[in-house]
Design a protein around this motif. Structure first.
Motif, PDB file in Angstrom:
ATOM      1  N   ALA A  19      26.419  52.362  25.388  1.00 19.79           N
ATOM      2  CA  ALA A  19      27.588  51.661  24.848  1.00 19.79           C
ATOM      3  C   ALA A  19      28.855  52.119  25.548  1.00 19.79           C
ATOM      4  O   ALA A  19      29.722  51.295  25.892  1.00 19.79           O
ATOM      5  N   THR A  20      28.989  53.414  25.772  1.00 17.45           N
ATOM      6  CA  THR A  20      30.185  53.910  26.458  1.00 17.45           C
ATOM      7  C   THR A  20      30.206  53.424  27.904  1.00 17.45           C
ATOM      8  O   THR A  20      31.266  53.094  28.444  1.00 17.45           O
ATOM      9  N   ALA A  21      29.034  53.356  28.522  1.00 15.43           N
ATOM     10  CA  ALA A  21      28.969  52.888  29.908  1.00 15.43           C
ATOM     11  C   ALA A  21      29.390  51.429  29.981  1.00 15.43           C
ATOM     12  O   ALA A  21      30.151  51.032  30.877  1.00 15.43           O
ATOM     13  N   THR A  22      28.938  50.626  29.057  1.00 14.10           N
ATOM     14  CA  THR A  22      29.319  49.211  29.078  1.00 14.10           C
ATOM     15  C   THR A  22      30.798  49.040  28.771  1.00 14.10           C
ATOM     16  O   THR A  22      31.460  48.174  29.348  1.00 14.10           O
ATOM     17  N   ALA A  23      31.327  49.869  27.896  1.00 14.19           N
ATOM     18  CA  ALA A  23      32.755  49.794  27.586  1.00 14.19           C
ATOM     19  C   ALA A  23      33.579  50.145  28.821  1.00 14.19           C
ATOM     20  O   ALA A  23      34.580  49.468  29.117  1.00 14.19           O
ATOM     21  N   GLU A  24      33.166  51.183  29.529  1.00 15.90           N
ATOM     22  CA  GLU A  24      33.877  51.569  30.750  1.00 15.90           C
ATOM     23  C   GLU A  24      33.778  50.467  31.805  1.00 15.90           C
ATOM     24  O   GLU A  24      34.759  50.156  32.499  1.00 15.90           O
ATOM     25  N   ALA A  25      32.621  49.875  31.923  1.00 11.19           N
ATOM     26  CA  ALA A  25      32.437  48.797  32.892  1.00 11.19           C
ATOM     27  C   ALA A  25      33.329  47.611  32.539  1.00 11.19           C
ATOM     28  O   ALA A  25      33.952  46.988  33.415  1.00 11.19           O
ATOM     29  N   ALA A  26      33.418  47.318  31.250  1.00  6.89           N
ATOM     30  CA  ALA A  26      34.267  46.210  30.809  1.00  6.89           C
ATOM     31  C   ALA A  26      35.730  46.502  31.124  1.00  6.89           C
ATOM     32  O   ALA A  26      36.476  45.609  31.545  1.00  6.89           O
ATOM     33  N   LYS A  27      36.135  47.746  30.949  1.00  2.01           N
ATOM     34  CA  LYS A  27      37.527  48.127  31.256  1.00  2.01           C
ATOM     35  C   LYS A  27      37.825  47.954  32.740  1.00  2.01           C
ATOM     36  O   LYS A  27      38.862  47.425  33.123  1.00  2.01           O
ATOM     37  N   THR A  28      36.899  48.410  33.583  1.00  6.31           N
ATOM     38  CA  THR A  28      37.132  48.287  35.023  1.00  6.31           C
ATOM     39  C   THR A  28      37.162  46.823  35.443  1.00  6.31           C
ATOM     40  O   THR A  28      37.975  46.428  36.282  1.00  6.31           O
ATOM     41  N   VAL A  29      36.323  46.020  34.845  1.00 10.00           N
ATOM     42  CA  VAL A  29      36.325  44.590  35.167  1.00 10.00           C
ATOM     43  C   VAL A  29      37.645  43.971  34.748  1.00 10.00           C
ATOM     44  O   VAL A  29      38.243  43.177  35.489  1.00 10.00           O
ATOM     45  N   ALA A  30      38.124  44.359  33.559  1.00 16.07           N
ATOM     46  CA  ALA A  30      39.397  43.818  33.077  1.00 16.07           C
ATOM     47  C   ALA A  30      40.533  44.218  34.006  1.00 16.07           C
ATOM     48  O   ALA A  30      41.417  43.401  34.316  1.00 16.07           O
ATOM     49  N   LYS A  31      40.504  45.450  34.474  1.00 13.74           N
ATOM     50  CA  LYS A  31      41.541  45.905  35.406  1.00 13.74           C
ATOM     51  C   LYS A  31      41.506  45.106  36.695  1.00 13.74           C
ATOM     52  O   LYS A  31      42.542  44.694  37.225  1.00 13.74           O
ATOM     53  N   LYS A  32      40.307  44.885  37.210  1.00  8.38           N
ATOM     54  CA  LYS A  32      40.181  44.120  38.449  1.00  8.38           C
ATOM     55  C   LYS A  32      40.658  42.684  38.267  1.00  8.38           C
ATOM     56  O   LYS A  32      41.315  42.119  39.144  1.00  8.38           O
ATOM     57  N   VAL A  33      40.348  42.112  37.128  1.00  8.70           N
ATOM     58  CA  VAL A  33      40.775  40.732  36.856  1.00  8.70           C
ATOM     59  C   VAL A  33      42.287  40.658  36.797  1.00  8.70           C
ATOM     60  O   VAL A  33      42.907  39.749  37.356  1.00  8.70           O
ATOM     61  N   LYS A  34      42.899  41.629  36.113  1.00  6.93           N
ATOM     62  CA  LYS A  34      44.366  41.653  36.020  1.00  6.93           C
ATOM     63  C   LYS A  34      44.989  41.804  37.402  1.00  6.93           C
ATOM     64  O   LYS A  34      45.982  41.157  37.721  1.00  6.93           O
ATOM     65  N   LYS A  35      44.396  42.656  38.211  1.00  7.05           N
ATOM     66  CA  LYS A  35      44.924  42.896  39.553  1.00  7.05           C
ATOM     67  C   LYS A  35      44.853  41.624  40.402  1.00  7.05           C
ATOM     68  O   LYS A  35      45.816  41.255  41.076  1.00  7.05           O
ATOM     69  N   THR A  36      43.720  40.955  40.347  1.00  8.58           N
ATOM     70  CA  THR A  36      43.589  39.728  41.117  1.00  8.58           C
ATOM     71  C   THR A  36      44.521  38.643  40.585  1.00  8.58           C
ATOM     72  O   THR A  36      45.050  37.838  41.356  1.00  8.58           O
ATOM     73  N   ALA A  37      44.744  38.640  39.270  1.00  7.20           N
ATOM     74  CA  ALA A  37      45.670  37.666  38.688  1.00  7.20           C
ATOM     75  C   ALA A  37      47.083  37.912  39.204  1.00  7.20           C
ATOM     76  O   ALA A  37      47.815  36.969  39.527  1.00  7.20           O
ATOM     77  N   ARG A  38      47.461  39.170  39.298  1.00  5.73           N
ATOM     78  CA  ARG A  38      48.790  39.503  39.824  1.00  5.73           C
ATOM     79  C   ARG A  38      48.914  39.053  41.271  1.00  5.73           C
ATOM     80  O   ARG A  38      49.933  38.488  41.686  1.00  5.73           O
ATOM     81  N   LYS A  39      47.883  39.326  42.061  1.00  5.34           N
ATOM     82  CA  LYS A  39      47.909  38.918  43.470  1.00  5.34           C
ATOM     83  C   LYS A  39      48.009  37.400  43.589  1.00  5.34           C
ATOM     84  O   LYS A  39      48.769  36.878  44.405  1.00  5.34           O
ATOM     85  N   ALA A  40      47.254  36.727  42.763  1.00  3.54           N
ATOM     86  CA  ALA A  40      47.283  35.260  42.789  1.00  3.54           C
ATOM     87  C   ALA A  40      48.665  34.746  42.401  1.00  3.54           C
ATOM     88  O   ALA A  40      49.175  33.799  42.995  1.00  3.54           O
TER      89      ALA A  40
END
Length: 104
Positions: A19-40
């Motif tokens: 569960a903690t691993a999936t939560a961390e993975a979800a956080k990193t994915v969210a960060k990447k999505v936000k970053k790409t949104a900013r770039k876009a």
């Protein structure tokens, strides 16, 4: 698996670590999505600032098209005159051919 720990504890530990691993993975994915949104967003802003002068050019083209429509009316009038001239020429040639046949 550890033989010292009961099976229930081992299963709960594995579940919580997953569960903690999936939560961390979800956080990193969210960060990447936000970053790409900013770039876009930045690229869109750049594109908009570059496209602004093009819009002015498009307006000029539209004005040119409107002027072209006026000239197309003139062209169609010229075509109509040509068509009537052709029809008249065809009629006279037909009359001449009929006259020749009647002479035979």
């Amino acid at each position: 698996m550890d033989d010292d720990k009961p099976v229930l504890d081992q299963v709960t530990d594995a579940g919580s670590s997953a569960a903690t691993a999936t939560a961390e993975a979800a956080k990193t994915v969210a960060k990447k999505v936000k970053k790409t949104a900013r770039k876009a967003k930045k690229t869109v802003k750049k594109a908009v600032t570059k496209a602004a002068p093009k819009k002015k050019a498009k307006k000029a083209k539209k004005a040119g098209k409107k002027a072209g429509k006026k000239s197309s009316a003139k062209k169609s009038a010229k075509k109509a005159v040509k068509k009537t001239a052709k029809k008249a020429a065809k009629k006279t040639t037909k009359k001449k051919k009929k006259a020749r046949k009647s002479k035979r």
